[in-house]
Structures are given as C-alpha cells and as structure tokens.
Design a protein around this motif. Structure first.
Motif, short mmCIF file in Angstrom:
data_model
loop_
_atom_site.label_atom_id
_atom_site.label_comp_id
_atom_site.label_asym_id
_atom_site.label_seq_id
_atom_site.Cartn_x
_atom_site.Cartn_y
_atom_site.Cartn_z
N TYR A 445 24.75 50.14 3.81
CA TYR A 445 23.29 50.00 3.89
C TYR A 445 22.68 51.26 4.49
O TYR A 445 23.32 51.99 5.25
CB TYR A 445 22.92 48.77 4.71
N LYS A 447 20.29 53.70 6.74
CA LYS A 447 20.02 53.70 8.17
C LYS A 447 18.72 52.96 8.46
O LYS A 447 17.73 53.10 7.73
CB LYS A 447 19.94 55.14 8.69
N VAL A 449 18.28 49.80 8.31
CA VAL A 449 18.25 48.49 7.66
C VAL A 449 19.07 47.51 8.50
O VAL A 449 20.23 47.77 8.84
CB VAL A 449 18.80 48.57 6.23
N GLU A 450 18.48 46.41 8.83
CA GLU A 450 19.18 45.38 9.61
C GLU A 450 19.99 44.51 8.66
O GLU A 450 19.45 43.83 7.78
CB GLU A 450 18.16 44.52 10.37
N ASP A 452 22.07 41.53 7.17
CA ASP A 452 22.11 40.07 7.29
C ASP A 452 23.25 39.57 6.41
O ASP A 452 23.14 39.54 5.19
CB ASP A 452 20.78 39.46 6.88
#
Length: 551
Positions: A445, A447, A449-450, A452
């Motif tokens: 992902y 940088k 981006v959280e 899930d």
C-alpha cells in the motif's frame, strides 16, 4: 633514646604492613589470572547481498575452565553459513580459545547481530551487539537494460525412479507368466495311464489283456471280476473300432449287430469267430449272474478266444477311406482347439484370480477407495503424489510449496484502488470450477494509507462471489506457520455455479492472510467438498508457507 625507642617500637608494625601488602598483591595477581576475558569482533560491518563476514569470539581463561560457545541460529537475522572448530592455544598458565563464524544475509538492509552469550564454568558472559549493513548490488541501467520477468516455461516431467516401477511390474509379470507356463502351457510328462489312453483301440485292448493276465483275480478266485473285465475289454474295443454300442448291449444284441455288419459287408468276419465269441459271452453271463465257477481249462480257452476275436476283428475291418481319414483329422484338430480354448480359459481365470487377490490385499492395507483412485485415477491424488515445487511469489515475497508452479495472473485494479495500492501481484493454478484452485498474492500500500485487513478479506470474498461462489459460510481462526509467522485463517464451505447449466457443486475453501515485510499476503485454496486428497494438499501447503524479509 626516646626517639630511638620510638623507631624500635614501630619496626614490627612496618614489617607487618609490608607483609600484608605483599600478600594483597599476590591475591590480586592470583585473582587476575583466574578472571576470564571474553571479546568479539567482525572483519567487516558492511557487505553486499550474499557476501560473508567473519565473526570471531576470543576467550582467555584458566586451563581448567569449561567454555561453551554460542550454537545454532543465535545470530538471526544473520544466517550462519559455517561454524569453525575451536582453536586453542596455551600460553604459560592461560588458555586462549578462538571460535569463528561465517555469517551472511540475502536481503538488503541494516541488521543487528544480537548479544551473544559465552558460558565459562556455567557463568554467562555477554558480548556486545554489532550492527552490519547489507547493501544491494548496484546496477548501471544506462549500460544494462531492464527487461520484464520472463514467462514460465513448461518442462518435461521428472521421471526419476521410473525404472523401479518397471522392474516391479516386470518381476510380477514374470512370476505370473512362470506360474501359467508351469501349470497350464507346459507340456507335462504323460503318466502311464495317460500314455495308455492315447494308444489306438487295438493296441490298448491287447495291452489290457496282458495286464489282466498279471492280475490276481484268478488266484483269489474272483471269477466274476475276471470275466467282467475280460468282456469289457473286447466290448470297449468293438465300440471304438467297429463303432457299435457294445458296452450297453446284451449278449444276443451284440451278436446280432455283428452278424448284421457281416451280412452288409462292413465287417469281413467269419461265422465261426462270431459263434466262439457268443460262447464266451454266455459263459461270462453265467459267471456274473448265476455265480457259476468255470474250470481252469475253460478260463484259459476263453482268454485265448477273446484275443483271437480282437485280432480277427482288426483284420476284418476295411481300410479307412480318405473321407474317414479327413474326418478323423478334423476331429483331432477340434480336440486341439478345445484344449487350447481350455488353456485360455484357465489363464483368464488365473489372471483374474491373481488380480482380485492383489487388489483385495492392497485394498485391505491401503483402503479400497485409495486403490480404486490409483487404478482409475483421481486428479487431486495425482497432484498430492507428484513432485512438489517451492518458489517465492510477489513482493514482499511469500515462499510456498505447491504441486504445480503458480503462473502470474494479470488483473486490473479498480479505479478507486489506484490511490491506495502501490503494487498487487497474483499467481495461481486452476480455476474456481476445477478440482483444485490456488492463488497466492502479495500487495503493498502507498505511504500514508491506513491498512484495513478486514476490508482486504471482504474484497477477496466478493471476488469469489463474482466467479460463481454463493452461500459462503465464513469461519476464522488465528494460525501460526512452522516459522512462527502469525496470520488469520478464514475458511468454510460454499456452492459454486457450474457454467453452461443451472447446476452447482459443493466446495470448501481456505483463505490465509498475513502481513509480513510491509505488505499483505493472501493464499486462497478452493477444492471439492469431501476430497480427502485435497485436504492433504491444503495441510502441506499451509505448513510450507514462509516469508523471507529483512528486520
């Protein structure tokens, strides 16, 4: 004097302090000699991928001390390539020990060699941690062009060990063939009875008369048995050579048949011979039914008359015509065909019997389902028993062992995913509709981006539904790989629509999820419900999963 007296009083005290001082120095010297000294160093703190460094531990201690150096993979994340034997040197009363380790790393990054422990007389001595930098090999892209990853190339199956199966099959066929030859096809030596049965009727009748002479019927006064066998010999001969029903005919019926043949010109036998033959038959009837006891002279005369009748009947028979000879030849050929057919039937029955026993034995030992699948064939059984391949897929890589090489699957990310995902690589074998389906994917992902994990799992389940899965039952549990990598296992059952018709089949699935090396890895396996071989494959794949990442 006072002053002198004062010095003389202090002199013993000074001597005592000097003695104590020398004693203290001796103790300190002795203590210094027995205190171990442990040091470590590396020959380089910066290497390229795959290069080796020499990690050296040096111990200086007493000659009677017991020293234990680090053993095993205590240098992780660095990998131990080789541990050299301990080199020892004795200098005066000190023991100098040197232990060297060759370490390497195949991933770039900065790594700490952890604190190492040396045990001396069971007392631990700790060594400082060391930092090592592993650099990538620089590539000059202006001189060396970059190319795409080459596609997978199909290679021929490895047939190593095939000669064992051929040898065992050849051995089994040889044994079966040998048994069939020995008991069925081999020309066995004829017994005496079989040889006599093959003689022509005339020769066999003469031989049986001679054997009757050697019998003990007359010695034991068994006249009935003697005359029964005597008349049966001549009756059997007449039935075979003259072709009349002689064994079941009465005396008058038999004589009548002979006279009819004589009158018709089919048997050139004189009347006197027929009359003598009738007398012998009448005497035999009296002996068998009226318990008459003939005199010895009568018995000897009847014996000669019977042989004379056989000889004269043989001479009276006309020579066989060409048609009769041909019929006889056809008869013999038919007998040979029947004999050959009998051998083939015996061979077929014996082969089926051996096959049945073999299958039953293997079925009892391995299970009849396994034997059936081995003979008929089963797609997932063949996958489970073939030579497996270990490979790494995607980046960050997931290392996995599979029965087939996974091929890269080209996928297009949704437009909304481009802002979240940096890279997504998927490799697979089979399809959702096949007997066995597996994919391995690795996603990174961007940088900021959280990540899930639950949303990523939901996206995979949605993708399965788009490929025909429905009624998906979800269960999950935490898992740990043999290398202690933690992950989440999502599994359950579902139905998969069959394309081209309205039918569907039941299936099971396993979805393994990991977050290793800054990425998200998934392994999806789909197989038919109740397939035991597929279950074995799944278990082996799960136990083979590993990740090679820097730390």
């Amino acid at each position: 004097m006072d002053t002198i007296r004062l010095h003389t009083n202090k002199l013993p005290a000074i001597r005592i302090w000097l003695i104590l001082g020398f004693f203290s120095l001796g103790c300190l010297s002795g203590f210094a000699q027995t205190t171990p000294k442990v040091t470590s160093n590396v020959d380089s703190t910066s290497i390229k991928i795959g290069e080796q460094i020499q990690y050296k531990i040096q111990v200086e201690t007493d000659t009677t001390a017991q020293v234990m150096f680090p053993d095993g993979q205590t240098f992780a994340p660095m990998e131990v390539v080789e541990a050299s034997p301990v080199d020892s040197i004795i200098i005066e009363d000190k023991l100098n020990l040197i232990k060297k380790y060759a370490l390497t790393k195949f991933d770039s990054g900065t790594y700490n060699i952890p604190v190492q422990t040396v045990l001396i007389n069971k007392i631990p001595y700790l060594l400082d941690s060391l930092k090592v930098k592993v650099a990538n090999v620089a590539v000059d892209t202006t001189k060396q062009k970059m190319y795409d990853i080459k596609p997978l190339v199909e290679v021929e199956k490895n047939y190593s060990g095939w000669w064992k199966y051929i040898f065992y099959a050849f051995l089994a066929l040889t044994i079966i063939g040998g048994l069939l030859y020995w008991f069925v096809f081999r020309e066995k030596p004829l017994t005496r009875e079989e040889k006599e049965a093959l003689l022509p009727p005339y020769e066999r009748a003469i031989l049986e008369l001679k054997k009757l002479d050697e019998s003990k019927f007359l010695i034991q006064s068994e006249y009935k048995a003697y005359y029964s066998q005597l008349t049966n010999i001549v009756r059997s001969y007449l039935e075979e050579d003259v072709h009349i029903t002689a064994l079941e005919s009465t005396t008058d019926e038999l004589i009548g048949k002979l006279e009819m043949l004589k009158d018709a010109g089919n048997l050139d036998l004189d009347g006197e011979t027929i009359v003598q033959f009738k007398k012998v038959l009448e005497t035999a009837d009296l002996v068998k039914f009226a318990r008459s006891t003939p005199e010895n002279a009568v018995i000897e005369n009847d014996r000669k008359l019977i042989e004379n009748i056989v000889v004269k009947t043989k001479e009276a028979l006309p020579e066989p015509t060409e048609e009769e000879l041909l019929q006889n030849e056809e008869y013999l050929e038919e007998l040979a065909r029947k004999k050959q057919k009998r051998k083939l039937i015996i061979t077929a029955v014996a082969s089926l019997l051996v096959l049945g026993i073999t299958i039953s034995a293997f079925g009892w030992y391995y299970g009849f389902g396994y034997v059936k699948d081995t003979i008929v064939g089963h797609p997932t059984k063949e996958l489970a028993e073939r030579e497996w391949i270990r490979s790494e897929y995607g980046f960050p890589p997931v290392s996995i062992e599979t029965p087939k090489v996974l091929k890269r699957i080209k996928t297009e990310l949704p437009a909304e995913a481009h802002n979240l995902i940096s890279s997504n690589q998927i490799f697979g074998y089979g399809s959702m509709m096949s007997n066995f389906y597996i994919t391995a994917s690795s996603t990174t992902y961007k940088k900021g981006v959280e990540f899930d994990g639950q949303k990523a799992i939901d996206a995979t389940i949605k993708s399965m539904e788009q490929q025909g899965a429905k009624n998906i039952i979800l269960k999950d549990e935490e898992i740990s790989t043999p290398t202690n990598k933690k992950g989440l296992k999502v599994y359950g059952s579902m139905q998969i629509d069959t394309p081209g018709n309205n039918g569907s089949h039941n299936a099971e699935y396993v979805l393994l999820n990991f977050t290793e090396g800054g990425g998200f890895q998934q392994v999806l396996i789909v197989y038919n419900e109740g397939d035991t071989y597929a279950g074995q494959i799944v278990e082996r794949i799960i136990n083979s999963i590993d990740f090679k990442t820097g730390s």
